[in-house]
Enzyme design. Structure first.
Site, mmCIF file in Angstrom:
data_model
loop_
_atom_site.group_PDB
_atom_site.id
_atom_site.type_symbol
_atom_site.label_atom_id
_atom_site.label_comp_id
_atom_site.label_asym_id
_atom_site.label_seq_id
_atom_site.Cartn_x
_atom_site.Cartn_y
_atom_site.Cartn_z
ATOM 1 N N THR A 159 36.127 39.506 34.990
ATOM 2 C CA THR A 159 35.063 39.209 35.932
ATOM 3 C C THR A 159 35.675 38.611 37.195
ATOM 4 O O THR A 159 36.853 38.226 37.205
ATOM 5 C CB THR A 159 34.040 38.235 35.289
ATOM 6 O OG1 THR A 159 32.959 38.006 36.203
ATOM 7 C CG2 THR A 159 34.681 36.900 34.923
ATOM 8 N N CYS A 160 34.880 38.545 38.268
ATOM 9 C CA CYS A 160 35.380 37.991 39.538
ATOM 10 C C CYS A 160 34.175 37.640 40.397
ATOM 11 O O CYS A 160 33.149 37.206 39.873
ATOM 12 C CB CYS A 160 36.312 38.980 40.229
ATOM 13 S SG CYS A 160 35.519 40.561 40.640
ATOM 14 N N GLY A 161 34.265 37.830 41.699
ATOM 15 C CA GLY A 161 33.150 37.528 42.572
ATOM 16 C C GLY A 161 32.091 38.614 42.590
ATOM 17 O O GLY A 161 30.901 38.339 42.494
#
Length: 285
Positions: free
Chosen positions: A240-242
């Site tokens: 996951t990330c932004g």
């Protein structure tokens, strides 16, 4: 390709030697956040690798949601990339400006999600290509429309409900590619309306640690980087990330090491952090 390098990453020397090959499709997948103060379309118009097609991740996306650049349906994806002259049987090389920022997302989309077998990321990106004085062009390439036959694997794309279950059950390890400051909630989110912090149980694995000067680390270095973050390579992982872009850098590292038990949370923090009903942790753990 060196034995200790990812099989999904190609060198500028190799790509330059292959320019003009009939089955080669080069994609400029550059994408930037406002803080980076770069314009991907303007840079492409100013000079790109010969034959490179501009691939806009926000245009070839699911527009039924207000979340950015979400995975499109296989039918929409096939229709749009077919118009660009791309077939699933082509050798597809993806690049971005810095080298390993946005290009792994398009590699993931073509290879992992849509099933194209021969998809690669350019080591060093366009910045490295330019620094070495390699050829550029401003002309827009044209290719005959092609048929892209997707082999869609939706199981590798995580939606919100599944992510809730993963967080609640701790059934998968969660690797978060945002900066350590954003993870710990000591830096603000770049998008307005976002809460700060991370999903409970997640491990911080900032995307920038996987490359040096835009060049992907060796396999031993990738393994050390991932394990140092507390990720067990013998167990499944969700990245996951932004907004689902840099999470794919972790995915690329995992797949390079032979770890195929991974998924990517497409909505990422743009979705999780904008809601009032999702649990959030702060601090380094």
């Amino acid at each position: 390709m060196a034995a200790d390098k990812s099989r999904f990453v190609v060198s500028a020397d190799w790509l330059q030697s292959e320019l003009g090959a009939k089955d080669l499709r080069i994609l400029d997948a550059s994408f930037y956040l406002p803080a980076q103060k770069r314009n991907a379309d303007a840079e492409y118009a100013g000079g790109h690798i010969p034959g490179a097609i501009r691939f806009d991740q926000d245009k070839i996306a699911d527009h039924s949601t207000n979340l950015p650049h979400m995975v499109p349906s296989p039918e929409l994806f096939a229709a749009e990339v077919g118009k660009l002259g791309i077939s699933e049987t082509d050798r597809i090389v993806v690049y971005d400006g810095p080298g390993l920022f946005a290009s792994p997302r398009v590699w993931w989309l073509f290879h992992i999600v849509m099933g194209a077998p021969n998809v690669f990321v350019l080591d060093g990106g366009l910045d490295g290509w330019k620094a070495e004085g390699r050829p550029l062009e401003t002309a827009l390439p044209t290719f005959e429309p092609a048929t892209f036959k997707p082999n869609f694997n939706g199981s590798r794309v995580v939606a919100l409900d599944e992510m809730r279950d993963i967080v609640d059950s701790r059934s998968l390890q969660i690797a978060d590619a945002r900066s350590a400051g954003r993870f710990a909630a000591v830096e603000p989110e770049p998008r307005e309306g976002m809460r700060s912090g991370h999903m409970p149980g997640a491990k911080s694995l900032p995307s920038g640690v996987f490359a040096t000067n835009g060049k992907f680390k060796s396999l031993p270095e990738l393994r050390e980087t991932i394990e140092k973050a507390g990720i067990d390579l013998d167990k499944p992982v969700v990245t996951t990330c932004g907004s689902g872009i840099t999470a794919a850098i972790i995915t690329l590292a995992l797949e390079s090491l032979g770890h195929s038990g991974n998924k990517l949370y497409d909505g990422s923090w743009s979705e999780w952090g904008s809601r009032a009903d999702t649990p959030i942790a702060t601090g380094q753990d």
